[in-house]
Motif scaffolding. Sequence first.
Motif, PDB file in Angstrom:
ATOM      1  N   LEU A  70      10.042 -25.219   0.239  1.00 15.77           N
ATOM      2  CA  LEU A  70       9.586 -25.789  -1.031  1.00 15.77           C
ATOM      3  C   LEU A  70      10.463 -26.968  -1.448  1.00 15.77           C
ATOM      4  N   ASN A  90       7.196 -11.197   1.834  1.00 17.88           N
ATOM      5  CA  ASN A  90       7.361 -12.632   1.601  1.00 17.88           C
ATOM      6  C   ASN A  90       6.469 -13.494   2.492  1.00 17.88           C
ATOM      7  N   PHE A  93       3.724 -13.889   0.333  1.00 22.55           N
ATOM      8  CA  PHE A  93       4.134 -14.815  -0.736  1.00 22.55           C
ATOM      9  C   PHE A  93       4.002 -16.256  -0.253  1.00 22.55           C
ATOM     10  N   PHE A 223      10.414 -29.840  -4.293  1.00 23.10           N
ATOM     11  CA  PHE A 223      11.287 -29.669  -5.446  1.00 23.10           C
ATOM     12  C   PHE A 223      12.265 -30.842  -5.529  1.00 23.10           C
ATOM     13  N   ARG A 228       8.172 -31.627 -11.488  1.00 24.83           N
ATOM     14  CA  ARG A 228       8.408 -30.490 -12.379  1.00 24.83           C
ATOM     15  C   ARG A 228       7.197 -29.552 -12.451  1.00 24.83           C
ATOM     16  N   PHE A 229       6.998 -28.819 -11.369  1.00 21.70           N
ATOM     17  CA  PHE A 229       5.838 -27.928 -11.305  1.00 21.70           C
ATOM     18  C   PHE A 229       6.302 -26.499 -11.044  1.00 21.70           C
ATOM     19  N   HIS A 230       5.362 -25.595 -11.138  1.00 28.04           N
ATOM     20  CA  HIS A 230       5.686 -24.165 -11.038  1.00 28.04           C
ATOM     21  C   HIS A 230       5.102 -23.581  -9.756  1.00 28.04           C
ATOM     22  N   VAL A 231       5.885 -22.736  -9.132  1.00 30.99           N
ATOM     23  CA  VAL A 231       5.432 -22.021  -7.934  1.00 30.99           C
ATOM     24  C   VAL A 231       5.537 -20.532  -8.229  1.00 30.99           C
ATOM     25  N   THR A 232       4.445 -19.814  -8.039  1.00 31.69           N
ATOM     26  CA  THR A 232       4.474 -18.369  -8.291  1.00 31.69           C
ATOM     27  C   THR A 232       3.569 -17.648  -7.315  1.00 31.69           C
ATOM     28  N   LEU A 234       2.064 -15.076  -8.277  1.00 34.30           N
ATOM     29  CA  LEU A 234       0.956 -14.604  -9.115  1.00 34.30           C
ATOM     30  C   LEU A 234      -0.247 -15.503  -8.861  1.00 34.30           C
ATOM     31  N   LEU A 241       0.505 -22.697 -12.522  1.00 32.82           N
ATOM     32  CA  LEU A 241       0.904 -21.718 -13.540  1.00 32.82           C
ATOM     33  C   LEU A 241       0.002 -20.484 -13.468  1.00 32.82           C
ATOM     34  N   PRO A 242       0.569 -19.315 -13.770  1.00 32.03           N
ATOM     35  CA  PRO A 242      -0.183 -18.074 -13.579  1.00 32.03           C
ATOM     36  C   PRO A 242      -1.334 -17.907 -14.569  1.00 32.03           C
ATOM     37  N   VAL A 243      -2.404 -17.309 -14.073  1.00 29.03           N
ATOM     38  CA  VAL A 243      -3.543 -16.970 -14.931  1.00 29.03           C
ATOM     39  C   VAL A 243      -4.049 -15.586 -14.513  1.00 29.03           C
TER      40      VAL A 243
END
Lengths: 390, 372
Positions: A70, A90, A93, A223, A228-232, A234, A241-243
């Motif tokens: 990442l 993982n 994941f 990264f 500036r982003f999100h990794v999850t 979920l 972003l999670p939903v």
Amino acid sequence: MTDRLKLMQGNEAVAEAALAAGARFFAGYPITPSTEIAEIMAARLPAAGGRFIQMEDEIAGISAVIGASLAGQKAFTATSGPGFSLMQENLGFAAMVEAPCVVVNVQRLGPGTGIPTAPGQGDVMQARWGTHGDHPAVAFCPGSVREAYDLTIQAFNAAERLRTPVILLLDEIVAHMREGVHLPPPDELVIIDRPRPAGPPGSIGAAPAYRPGKGEVPAIPDFGTGYRFHVTGLVHDETGLPVNDSRVADGLIRRLHRKIELARREITFTRACRLEDAQVAVIAYGSAARSARQAVREARERGVQAGFLQLQTIWPFPAEEVANLSRRVPQLIVAEMNLGQLEAEVRRAVSGKAEVIPLTSGGGRLFTPEEILGAICTAPGGRLKKVVHQ
Amino acid sequence: MEVKNESIKPVEINQKWCKGCGICVSFCRQGALALNEAGRAALAHPERCNRCGLCEELCPDFALEVLARSPNAERPADSGSLKSGELAPRLADRQSKPSLGEPGGLPKLQLERYLRRAKLPHLWCPGCGNGLVVHALLKAVHQLSLDQNRIVVVAGIGCAGRAAGYLDFDTLHTTHGRALAFATGVKLARPELTVIVLMGDGDAAAIGGNHLIHAARRNIDLTAVVFNNSIYGMTGGQYSPLTPTAGKGTTAPYGNIERPFDLPALVQGAGGTYVARATTYHNRLLTDLIKGGLQHRGFAFIEAITYCPTAFGRQNKAGSPADALRWQREHAMNVQAYRRLAHDERRDRFPVGLLYCSEAPEYVEASNKLAI
């Protein structure tokens, strides 16, 4: 042209190919019979501008690999069955967050601790379904040292291009076997890098991190590059972003499968020989393919119309290729060092159009060509029908 | 300097983010705040407010902003930070400005710079201390003027792990217990980035315990903050390796028969070179300790004692969120004072501050030296 003929071990070929493919990060945990890969990377990566780290266990190994991926590095790890089991969470994941990485599993005899120094092909289904959830899988299976080199390059290319984990399934024989190999010159190698954003942060080219691009693959930034982003792990929308929306979940899971399906032809590798008039064909992968090739050669010398299909890609399963084969060849012998893991996939693809004959082994030793020859000659299509003068 | 401007409202309250936990009401000495009919904080008596900033500092929902704060206004003794000198001298030496931090939180516009506003209000329960830990972290980042584009926040799974999703950095929400191992990969791949790791107590000390001791042993340059609420909150209140002996959990219905970890001692023993602890009540101390950790070259570990009113508080009859903050105030003790206590005097006290700090080779630097 420099002669690139080298005497090389399968594990060594994997390590050399990883470097040639651009891998600059390795994190892992020692385990027989994969350890040489870690040892070579420990020796080679620092001078290549890369990083090697021996982690506290295999879970940490794949975690660090995904983290490095990442952050923009081509990263991989190597293990064997017990460690591969530890990596499963993982692995899923990585599929979910679309982090390109390669996991080498040098299969040994299992289950349990099994025989650590003996070969097996018992992880075929673990490679497909080992991690939880409905996920796609890509796995390649080399049968020689040169194939180990080539398929390692392909594994990195597929991982990068499709932003997905790719499993390289060796078995102990291929990993520890030494043979002379002609390596391709570096400038002849096709090396693929992952899709990245087409513009700087905030620009039109910078789509939300997880918006599907070409071939349904998102161009996720690295990264530290300002997006500036999100990794999850979920379920997440295009922003990352999670939903909790089940429709978003359904769309995401289907897209993860679809991007692999769309690239199926480019990542399906098989080798065929003597199939043109075959009445019986052996389907094999990994070290079993070597014995099968020799058995088919000997069968032909005896005048038996035998052929051979080696599956270098086992996931996604080359169903189309096997189905085509079943329309031409009435008997298919599936030789594998397990009790029939890929046989069931062959049956599914053949769908009754040919007879499927399993040749199984609990593992622990190489199939001899004689065993496979025996199976060929006792199959109805393998009986001598006419003497062929060659 | 005290700013007086009676024409502006002294406190701005974001009703959408406020969860009505009552901490601000309970701690306001002036009686200026009350809960309204909707159960949200409201400025019932603006004329009483002396703009001390404590409500803002102790709001776990980022919902309160005290405008034109008055740093000299009377506040409860000991609020927010311990008295001056609570930081071990070594930390003070290391920082160019060994201040105890600004009173109050971050002014709103600055705070929002670091938040993904669209994801707020957060999912934590009313009165959950996690927001206070996050607030301290953001104050630390802000006070150090760190580049927002060069910070990666790596988080584990659980209530604490959800913090990453609210923060406007590169953020990585990993698998349970593995945040430090992921962060190790990020840091090694991009050593120039500041990597912050957020974990819960079960996350860091149970499933991730192995990674914790090895990250400490390597002394890799990560700043790890453990939100210690003594329970598995997200799964509904099972006992954790930090649940006190005899404490109740849904899986310890007769009281916990195990002993809790002393996490700072564990990390120090494993080789960590910066080991600190604060509570959510001592928010300025927590901020300063996180700042110290971010400036430290090596593995920095900060345990934030926080309160879970839902999963821990109810089972253990530990009171309201405000009661829990008072408990933290009364039981936390400056580490130097704590060490002077006789062993039997320490019984219901725990030390806060910089507990241990040393120099040792840092992992990435050692790795750099291999490349010839």
